[in-house]
Design an enzyme around this catalytic site. Structure first.
Site, PDB file in Angstrom:
ATOM      1  N   ASP A 164       0.863  -1.187   0.000  1.00 30.41           N
ATOM      2  CA  ASP A 164       0.000   0.000   0.000  1.00 30.41           C
ATOM      3  C   ASP A 164       0.893   1.228   0.000  1.00 30.41           C
ATOM      4  O   ASP A 164       2.114   1.123   0.180  1.00 30.41           O
ATOM      5  CB  ASP A 164      -0.894  -0.001   1.257  1.00 30.41           C
ATOM      6  CG  ASP A 164      -1.791   1.221   1.360  1.00 30.41           C
ATOM      7  OD1 ASP A 164      -2.356   1.640   0.326  1.00 30.41           O
ATOM      8  OD2 ASP A 164      -1.948   1.779   2.462  1.00 30.41           O
ATOM      9  N   SER A 165       0.276   2.389  -0.152  1.00 28.91           N
ATOM     10  CA  SER A 165       1.034   3.636  -0.095  1.00 28.91           C
ATOM     11  C   SER A 165       1.543   3.915   1.320  1.00 28.91           C
ATOM     12  O   SER A 165       2.475   4.676   1.501  1.00 28.91           O
ATOM     13  CB  SER A 165       0.134   4.790  -0.531  1.00 28.91           C
ATOM     14  OG  SER A 165      -1.005   4.841   0.302  1.00 28.91           O
ATOM     15  N   CYS A 173      -4.032  -1.374  -2.033  1.00 24.79           N
ATOM     16  CA  CYS A 173      -4.228   0.069  -2.178  1.00 24.79           C
ATOM     17  C   CYS A 173      -5.173   0.274  -3.348  1.00 24.79           C
ATOM     18  O   CYS A 173      -4.859  -0.103  -4.479  1.00 24.79           O
ATOM     19  CB  CYS A 173      -2.896   0.756  -2.448  1.00 24.79           C
ATOM     20  SG  CYS A 173      -3.050   2.523  -2.747  1.00 24.79           S
ATOM     21  N   GLU A 221      -4.630   8.959   9.330  1.00 23.69           N
ATOM     22  CA  GLU A 221      -3.202   8.925   9.671  1.00 23.69           C
ATOM     23  C   GLU A 221      -2.947   9.659  10.995  1.00 23.69           C
ATOM     24  O   GLU A 221      -2.053   9.311  11.748  1.00 23.69           O
ATOM     25  CB  GLU A 221      -2.368   9.581   8.551  1.00 23.69           C
ATOM     26  CG  GLU A 221      -2.369   8.810   7.243  1.00 23.69           C
ATOM     27  CD  GLU A 221      -1.279   7.734   7.170  1.00 23.69           C
ATOM     28  OE1 GLU A 221      -0.320   7.801   7.941  1.00 23.69           O
ATOM     29  OE2 GLU A 221      -1.424   6.825   6.332  1.00 23.69           O
ATOM     30  N   CYS A 259     -11.100   2.590  -0.067  1.00 24.80           N
ATOM     31  CA  CYS A 259      -9.737   3.001   0.301  1.00 24.80           C
ATOM     32  C   CYS A 259      -9.401   2.192   1.550  1.00 24.80           C
ATOM     33  O   CYS A 259     -10.240   2.077   2.465  1.00 24.80           O
ATOM     34  CB  CYS A 259      -9.702   4.497   0.605  1.00 24.80           C
ATOM     35  SG  CYS A 259      -8.137   5.036   1.337  1.00 24.80           S
ATOM     36  N   HIS A 278      -7.651   2.787   3.995  1.00 24.30           N
ATOM     37  CA  HIS A 278      -7.625   3.530   5.265  1.00 24.30           C
ATOM     38  C   HIS A 278      -9.019   3.575   5.915  1.00 24.30           C
ATOM     39  O   HIS A 278      -9.130   3.745   7.117  1.00 24.30           O
ATOM     40  CB  HIS A 278      -7.186   4.986   5.025  1.00 24.30           C
ATOM     41  CG  HIS A 278      -5.701   5.167   4.916  1.00 24.30           C
ATOM     42  ND1 HIS A 278      -4.986   4.723   3.836  1.00 24.30           N
ATOM     43  CD2 HIS A 278      -4.802   5.747   5.756  1.00 24.30           C
ATOM     44  CE1 HIS A 278      -3.712   5.045   4.005  1.00 24.30           C
ATOM     45  NE2 HIS A 278      -3.576   5.653   5.160  1.00 24.30           N
TER      46      HIS A 278
HETATM   47  N1  DGL Z   1      -4.797   3.354   1.155  1.00 24.38           N
HETATM   48  C1  DGL Z   1      -4.841   3.975  -0.133  1.00 24.38           C
HETATM   49  C2  DGL Z   1      -6.015   3.452  -0.948  1.00 24.38           C
HETATM   50  O1  DGL Z   1      -6.545   2.435  -0.661  1.00 24.38           O
HETATM   51  C3  DGL Z   1      -5.009   5.460  -0.112  1.00 24.38           C
HETATM   52  C4  DGL Z   1      -4.017   6.268   0.601  1.00 24.38           C
HETATM   53  C5  DGL Z   1      -3.334   7.271  -0.260  1.00 24.38           C
HETATM   54  O2  DGL Z   1      -3.951   8.254  -0.711  1.00 24.38           O
HETATM   55  O3  DGL Z   1      -2.163   7.054  -0.445  1.00 24.38           O
HETATM   56  O4  DGL Z   1      -6.433   4.064  -1.892  1.00 24.38           O
END
Ligand code: DGL
Length: 268
Positions: free
Chosen positions: A13-14, A76, A155, A187, A189
């Site tokens: 993931d990012s 991600c 975050e 997402c 997150h």
């Molecule tokens: N966790 C990433 C996703 O699922 C998003 C976070 C980011 O913007 O880097 O899209």
């Protein structure tokens, strides 16, 4: 093949968001080794260009393939939405992504055919969820909403903060007006905001958590390809990041729901 089944699964993931997927994988396939990569030096991806995200995704793919993974999980949505094809064409190993899993789960859950999708601007602008859902059921109606402030709020650990509540109410208002029965958390997150989002959306709206959907898809694919690790011992989990930001350990443990051991810093 005999060796391959003992190789780890690569997940990336990012940042820390993909650990919600790792958590679901740990529960669903508890004997598989997992290598996680979080691109913490370059998060967020969701507001970056397709070219930049693709370049990052290819670098991470190469890193995990060198580690000898038997399967790649794109945890991600942003990468899956804009660079899924680039990762697939780079990898000789099978690749699974959260969008596919989330779309399947949404189509399975909906009764009214009105599905909401929330995600980063890159994910929503790509239209990847609408395409994936319509490919499975063209009769569904999709209502999308980009929620760019959610990633920084998560975050920051503001999971039930008044600011997050106001922001969530604002983002969800237009999609909830469409009488959804299913809302895709597009997402990785966002599952951390599930209690808050569930409260705002109400009990009649089913929230699709991409982590759970992904874990089911991974278990199914391992079974189908006969790639499941037959060993019944404590698995090994490794975590690599491109930076160790201030709150990383705390946030990672919150995402994972357990303490994490060693986190290794790597430069790609
Ligand atoms: N966790 C990433 C996703 O699922 C998003 C976070 C980011 O913007 O880097 O899209």
């Amino acid at each position: 093949m005999a060796d391959m089944i003992r190789q780890p699964i690569g997940v990336f993931d990012s940042g820390v968001g993909g650990l919600t997927v790792v958590r679901a994988l740990m529960e669903r396939i508890p004997f598989e080794d997992i290598i996680y990569f979080g691109d913490t030096a370059r998060v967020p991806y969701g507001v970056k260009s397709v070219e930049t995200v693709t370049q990052y995704a290819v670098e991470i793919t190469d890193f995990l393939l060198k580690k000898g993974v038997k399967l790649l999980v794109i945890a991600c949505n942003t990468v899956a939405a804009v660079a899924g094809d680039a990762v697939r064409s780079r990898s000789p190993m099978p690749v699974l992504d959260v969008i596919d899993a989330g779309a399947r789960s949404a189509v399975r859950e909906t009764r009214s055919g009105h599905i909401g999708v929330i995600g980063t601007p890159a994910t929503i602008n790509s239209n990847a969820y609408a395409r994936a859902i319509h490919a499975l059921d063209p009769a569904t109606r999709i209502f999308s909403q980009a929620c760019p402030l959610f990633v920084p709020l998560v975050e920051e650990g503001w999971l039930d903060h008044p600011v997050t509540r106001i922001t969530a109410n604002e983002y969800l208002k237009p999609v909830l007006a469409e009488h959804l029965d299913t809302l895709v958390l597009g997402c990785t997150h966002y599952p951390l905001l599930k209690p808050l989002l569930g409260e705002i959306a109400g009990p009649e709206v089913h929230l699709v958590d991409s982590g759970e959907a992904m874990a089911d898809a991974t278990a199914d694919l391992l079974a189908e390809l006969h790639l499941g690790n037959p060993r019944r011992e404590k698995p090994s989990y490794s975590c690599y990041v491109s930076d160790v930001p201030f709150r990383f350990q705390t946030m990672a443990e919150r995402f994972l729901g357990r303490t994490i051991g060693h986190v290794e810093l790597v430069k790609l």
